[in-house]
Design a protein around this motif. Structure first.
Motif, PDB file in Angstrom:
ATOM      1  N   TYR A 270       0.991  -1.055  -0.033  1.00 19.52           N
ATOM      2  CA  TYR A 270       0.181   0.151   0.041  1.00 19.52           C
ATOM      3  C   TYR A 270       0.752   1.259   0.007  1.00 19.52           C
ATOM      4  CZ  TYR A 270      -3.491   3.411   1.531  1.00 19.52           C
ATOM      5  OH  TYR A 270      -4.286   4.386   1.673  1.00 19.52           O
ATOM      6  N   GLN A 271       1.850   1.192   0.866  1.00 20.12           N
ATOM      7  CA  GLN A 271       2.895   2.454   0.888  1.00 20.12           C
ATOM      8  C   GLN A 271       3.527   2.667  -0.560  1.00 20.12           C
ATOM      9  OE1 GLN A 271       5.873   2.056   3.857  1.00 20.12           O
ATOM     10  NE2 GLN A 271       6.552   4.229   3.642  1.00 20.12           N
ATOM     11  N   LEU A 272       3.935   1.845  -1.225  1.00 21.23           N
ATOM     12  CA  LEU A 272       4.491   1.505  -2.604  1.00 21.23           C
ATOM     13  C   LEU A 272       3.387   2.030  -3.650  1.00 21.23           C
ATOM     14  CD1 LEU A 272       6.825  -1.627  -2.407  1.00 21.23           C
ATOM     15  CD2 LEU A 272       7.423   0.749  -1.906  1.00 21.23           C
ATOM     16  N   GLY A 273       2.467   1.775  -3.296  1.00 19.18           N
ATOM     17  CA  GLY A 273       1.234   2.175  -4.230  1.00 19.18           C
ATOM     18  C   GLY A 273       0.943   3.669  -4.147  1.00 19.18           C
ATOM     19  N   VAL A 274       1.035   4.101  -2.826  1.00 17.63           N
ATOM     20  CA  VAL A 274       0.982   5.578  -2.763  1.00 17.63           C
ATOM     21  C   VAL A 274       2.016   6.489  -3.249  1.00 17.63           C
ATOM     22  CG1 VAL A 274       0.640   7.531  -0.936  1.00 17.63           C
ATOM     23  CG2 VAL A 274      -0.570   5.310  -0.574  1.00 17.63           C
ATOM     24  N   GLN A 275       3.261   5.785  -3.089  1.00 15.86           N
ATOM     25  CA  GLN A 275       4.537   6.721  -3.654  1.00 15.86           C
ATOM     26  C   GLN A 275       4.439   6.788  -4.930  1.00 15.86           C
ATOM     27  OE1 GLN A 275       7.398   5.500   0.232  1.00 15.86           O
ATOM     28  NE2 GLN A 275       7.828   4.597  -1.627  1.00 15.86           N
ATOM     29  N   LYS A 276       4.108   5.546  -5.419  1.00 19.28           N
ATOM     30  CA  LYS A 276       4.183   5.436  -7.126  1.00 19.28           C
ATOM     31  C   LYS A 276       3.199   6.398  -7.826  1.00 19.28           C
ATOM     32  CE  LYS A 276       5.383   3.677 -10.994  1.00 19.28           C
ATOM     33  NZ  LYS A 276       6.906   3.838 -11.438  1.00 19.28           N
ATOM     34  N   ASP A 277       2.145   6.608  -7.031  1.00 21.41           N
ATOM     35  CA  ASP A 277       0.911   7.412  -7.560  1.00 21.41           C
ATOM     36  C   ASP A 277       1.500   8.737  -7.488  1.00 21.41           C
ATOM     37  OD1 ASP A 277      -1.884   8.233  -8.572  1.00 21.41           O
ATOM     38  OD2 ASP A 277      -1.735   9.124  -6.409  1.00 21.41           O
ATOM     39  N   LEU A 278       2.448   9.194  -6.558  1.00 18.85           N
ATOM     40  CA  LEU A 278       2.557  10.615  -6.487  1.00 18.85           C
ATOM     41  C   LEU A 278       3.558  10.831  -7.287  1.00 18.85           C
ATOM     42  CD1 LEU A 278       2.728  10.985  -2.506  1.00 18.85           C
ATOM     43  CD2 LEU A 278       1.122  11.997  -4.250  1.00 18.85           C
ATOM     44  N   GLU A 279       4.874  10.194  -7.444  1.00 17.78           N
ATOM     45  CA  GLU A 279       5.750   9.986  -8.593  1.00 17.78           C
ATOM     46  C   GLU A 279       5.235  10.243  -9.923  1.00 17.78           C
ATOM     47  OE1 GLU A 279       7.973   6.520  -7.731  1.00 17.78           O
ATOM     48  OE2 GLU A 279       8.758   7.451  -5.807  1.00 17.78           O
ATOM     49  N   THR A 280       4.032   9.411 -10.389  1.00 19.41           N
ATOM     50  CA  THR A 280       3.671   9.606 -11.494  1.00 19.41           C
ATOM     51  C   THR A 280       3.037  10.698 -11.536  1.00 19.41           C
ATOM     52  OG1 THR A 280       3.151   7.188 -11.621  1.00 19.41           O
ATOM     53  CG2 THR A 280       1.945   8.477 -12.970  1.00 19.41           C
ATOM     54  N   ARG A 281       2.305  11.421 -10.669  1.00 18.66           N
ATOM     55  CA  ARG A 281       1.800  12.808 -10.814  1.00 18.66           C
ATOM     56  C   ARG A 281       2.820  13.724 -10.976  1.00 18.66           C
ATOM     57  NH1 ARG A 281      -2.070  14.059  -5.731  1.00 18.66           N
ATOM     58  NH2 ARG A 281      -2.700  12.098  -6.298  1.00 18.66           N
ATOM     59  N   ILE A 282       3.822  13.621 -10.352  1.00 16.53           N
ATOM     60  CA  ILE A 282       4.830  14.723 -10.670  1.00 16.53           C
ATOM     61  C   ILE A 282       5.425  14.540 -12.045  1.00 16.53           C
ATOM     62  CG2 ILE A 282       7.167  15.658  -9.829  1.00 16.53           C
ATOM     63  CD1 ILE A 282       6.469  14.417  -6.983  1.00 16.53           C
ATOM     64  N   GLU A 283       5.623  13.139 -12.616  1.00 16.57           N
ATOM     65  CA  GLU A 283       6.418  13.405 -13.836  1.00 16.57           C
ATOM     66  C   GLU A 283       5.359  13.889 -15.004  1.00 16.57           C
ATOM     67  OE1 GLU A 283       7.530   9.328 -14.109  1.00 16.57           O
ATOM     68  OE2 GLU A 283       9.211   9.576 -12.757  1.00 16.57           O
ATOM     69  N   GLN A 284       3.992  13.332 -14.746  1.00 15.31           N
ATOM     70  CA  GLN A 284       2.987  13.883 -15.816  1.00 15.31           C
ATOM     71  C   GLN A 284       2.901  15.412 -15.757  1.00 15.31           C
ATOM     72  OE1 GLN A 284      -0.582  11.578 -14.700  1.00 15.31           O
ATOM     73  NE2 GLN A 284       0.132   9.886 -15.668  1.00 15.31           N
ATOM     74  N   LEU A 285       3.225  16.004 -14.823  1.00  8.66           N
ATOM     75  CA  LEU A 285       3.187  17.526 -14.722  1.00  8.66           C
ATOM     76  C   LEU A 285       4.439  18.035 -15.201  1.00  8.66           C
ATOM     77  CD1 LEU A 285       1.889  19.992 -13.441  1.00  8.66           C
ATOM     78  CD2 LEU A 285       3.045  19.701 -11.262  1.00  8.66           C
ATOM     79  N   LEU A 286       5.620  17.503 -15.115  1.00  5.55           N
ATOM     80  CA  LEU A 286       6.783  18.226 -15.436  1.00  5.55           C
ATOM     81  C   LEU A 286       7.438  17.711 -16.852  1.00  5.55           C
ATOM     82  CD1 LEU A 286       8.945  18.325 -12.092  1.00  5.55           C
ATOM     83  CD2 LEU A 286       7.444  19.898 -12.936  1.00  5.55           C
ATOM     84  N   VAL A 287       7.019  16.555 -17.270  1.00  2.00           N
ATOM     85  CA  VAL A 287       7.477  16.047 -18.608  1.00  2.00           C
ATOM     86  C   VAL A 287       7.074  16.960 -19.875  1.00  2.00           C
ATOM     87  CG1 VAL A 287       7.252  14.367 -20.249  1.00  2.00           C
ATOM     88  CG2 VAL A 287       7.941  13.795 -17.929  1.00  2.00           C
TER      89      VAL A 287
END
Length: 531
Positions: free
Chosen positions: A238-255
């Protein structure tokens, strides 16, 4: 009719005798191919067409269906490792009705059909075990209807009922699921399975149910203190899933802004898996309301007549000429007011997996400018640009400084961009070949037909003879004229080499049959040679 058959048969026999070895091979191959095609077509047309009777059958159901088909003497075929049964097409619907009336399709395992046969002498223990087996089988069949589930097994523990409530033990259940390849169950589906089992078994509670899959992964566990309480993954997942979701959100914003392959984001989320219940009572003294009020008033009055400090014994009021008199009056008032103070009560239950703290690290690439010497010079992003990136990331993930969240944004070179090689002539030719590939293939097929297939076919056919003016050639039959005339035909070396042997055999046969005409031909050749 018989004359026509006889004549055609003689012609075919003469043609066969007069043909060369290569021609006989060609005729035999064509005849064999036609005969094989006719036999295959006849076999295919006479073959009975089969249609699907049932599919995705369990082994128990497939065995029952095959047994009925064997009793009815109906031909059948098994497909998909015995899971599909095929029967003649015109018998599909009749067989389905017969099998349905027989009631042999029950699914995997044993259900309540175990009680269809009443057996005398069964003990209460045997009946209890049969009931437990039937209940497990019916639940397994119901869970198997979920599309993602390939098979299910359920183990129930049903304690005997006790006369004393304190000694009564609760039932429990363990569910094992085998999922289909590439399929997973979401949270709602797992919860539905748990609710199904809990409501189907008398006295069974959700806290006494566990669900696992065939790979040993825990899909559902009973509620435990400081646990995830029914989540479909462990705390780490569950913790890895939360971290992955936040990382994906940041990359989709900056790429889209920085560029693809130029952003790396990592998030460390500290989650709180403890369950807390907080009760609060808040009083507001400024918002008071009068609840009750009590007012009490008391009045008293009295007189006294005294002479020289000696009271009169028989004093009955004022008597003129006797001593002096006094009067007394008392008045008392009391009031009591009760106020009600505004009170607010709150009961707060914290959710599991709440975010306690976020630590975010973002690395972005700068700009690479190519110089005149072909090397790349790295230019990092400015402080203002990094501040904008930091602000965007903070807003995207919901950064809370009061919670202790931290963020770090750095600009580091990811290396110069890969040089795109110049397009060579070979690449252009390959591109043109891909564009014109259909046309080239068609052209190659035509060339093969013209220069390869056509000469081979022409070599099997008798060549034409040029019409001569010599009267001696008119006496020969058509085959002799073709054979002799072909010697004068301007053929190539390959065609002449193939026909030499055929010409020798045919010339020997014609000379034997038509001796006089052969002499005339030879004389004509000799005269032409002398001339």
């Amino acid at each position: 009719m018989s004359d026509w058959v006889r004549n055609n048969g003689m012609k075919a026999l003469d043609l066969w005798k007069e043909s060369s070895l290569s021609q006989r091979i060609l005729i035999g191959g064509v005849f064999g191919s036609v005969l094989g095609i006719i036999i295959l077509m006849t076999f295919w047309l006479r073959q009975e067409e089969y249609s699907l009777l049932y599919s995705n059958l369990y082994a128990e159901d497939a065995a029952s269906v095959v047994e009925i088909l064997q009793k009815e003497k109906v031909p059948y075929q098994l497909k998909d490792n015995g899971a599909a049964v095929l029967v003649p097409r015109d018998s599909v619907y009749d067989l389905r009705l017969k099998i349905a009336s027989a009631g042999v399709l029950h699914g995997q395992g044993i259900g309540f059909e175990i009680f269809n046969e009443n057996k005398l002498g069964q003990t209460e223990f045997v009946q209890h075990i049969n009931y437990q087996r039937a209940l497990q089988g019916e639940l397994s069949r119901t869970i198997n209807e979920i599309p993602e589930v390939a098979s299910a097994r359920i183990h129930l523990v049903l304690p005997d009922k006790s006369l004393f409530i304190e000694e009564q033990k609760p039932p429990s259940a363990a569910v094992m699921l085998k999922l289909k390849a590439g399929r997973t169950l979401n949270t709602q589906q797992v919860q539905s399975i748990v609710n199904l089992v809990a409501t189907a078994v008398e006295g069974l509670e959700r806290k006494n149910i566990t669900v696992t899959d065939s790979r040993g992964r825990l899909l559902y566990e009973p509620d435990r203190e400081n646990g995830l309480a029914g989540l479909t993954s462990t705390q780490l997942e569950y913790q890895l899933g939360v971290q992955k979701d936040l990382e994906t959100r940041i990359e989709q914003l900056l790429v889209p802004v920085i560029g693809p392959g130029k952003v790396i984001a990592k998030v460390n989320a500290d989650l709180d898996f403890n369950r807390r219940t907080v009760r609060k009572e808040t009083y507001d003294p400024k918002s008071s309301v009068v609840r009750s009020e009590n007012v009490s008033e008391e009045n008293s009055r009295g007189q006294a007549n005294l002479a020289k400090d000696i009271p009169e014994i028989a004093y009955e009021g004022e008597v003129e000429g006797l001593g002096s008199g006094s009067s007394q009056e008392v008045s008392r008032t009391s009031a009591m007011t009760n106020y009600e103070i505004n009170k607010e009560e709150q009961e707060i239950v914290t959710a599991l997996g709440d975010i306690k703290r976020l630590s975010i690290a973002v690395i972005v690439d700068g700009e690479h400018q190519k110089g005149q010497d072909g090397t790349y010079a790295f230019t990092p992003l400015g402080d203002k640009q990094l501040a904008n990136v930091r602000q965007l990331v903070s807003r995207a993930v919901g950064l809370d400084a009061a919670r202790g969240d931290s963020i770090e944004v750095s600009c580091i070179s990811f290396g110069p961009p890969e040089a795109i090689p110049a397009e060579t002539m070979a690449d252009k030719l390959a591109h043109w070949y891909e564009m014109g590939k259909p046309f080239i293939n068609s052209l190659l097929i035509v060339l093969v037909l013209i220069f390869v297939v056509r000469p081979i076919l022409m070599s099997f056919l008798p060549s034409r003879v040029e019409e001569g003016d010599d009267a001696a050639l008119e006496g020969l039959p058509g085959e002799g004229q073709e054979a002799l005339g072909s010697a004068e035909d301007g053929l190539g070396e390959m065609e002449a080499q193939k026909r030499i042997e055929d010409m020798k055999v045919l010339a020997h046969r014609l000379t034997s049959q038509y001796f006089e005409q052969s002499l005339l031909v030879i004389k004509t050749w000799m005269k032409e040679g002398e001339a």
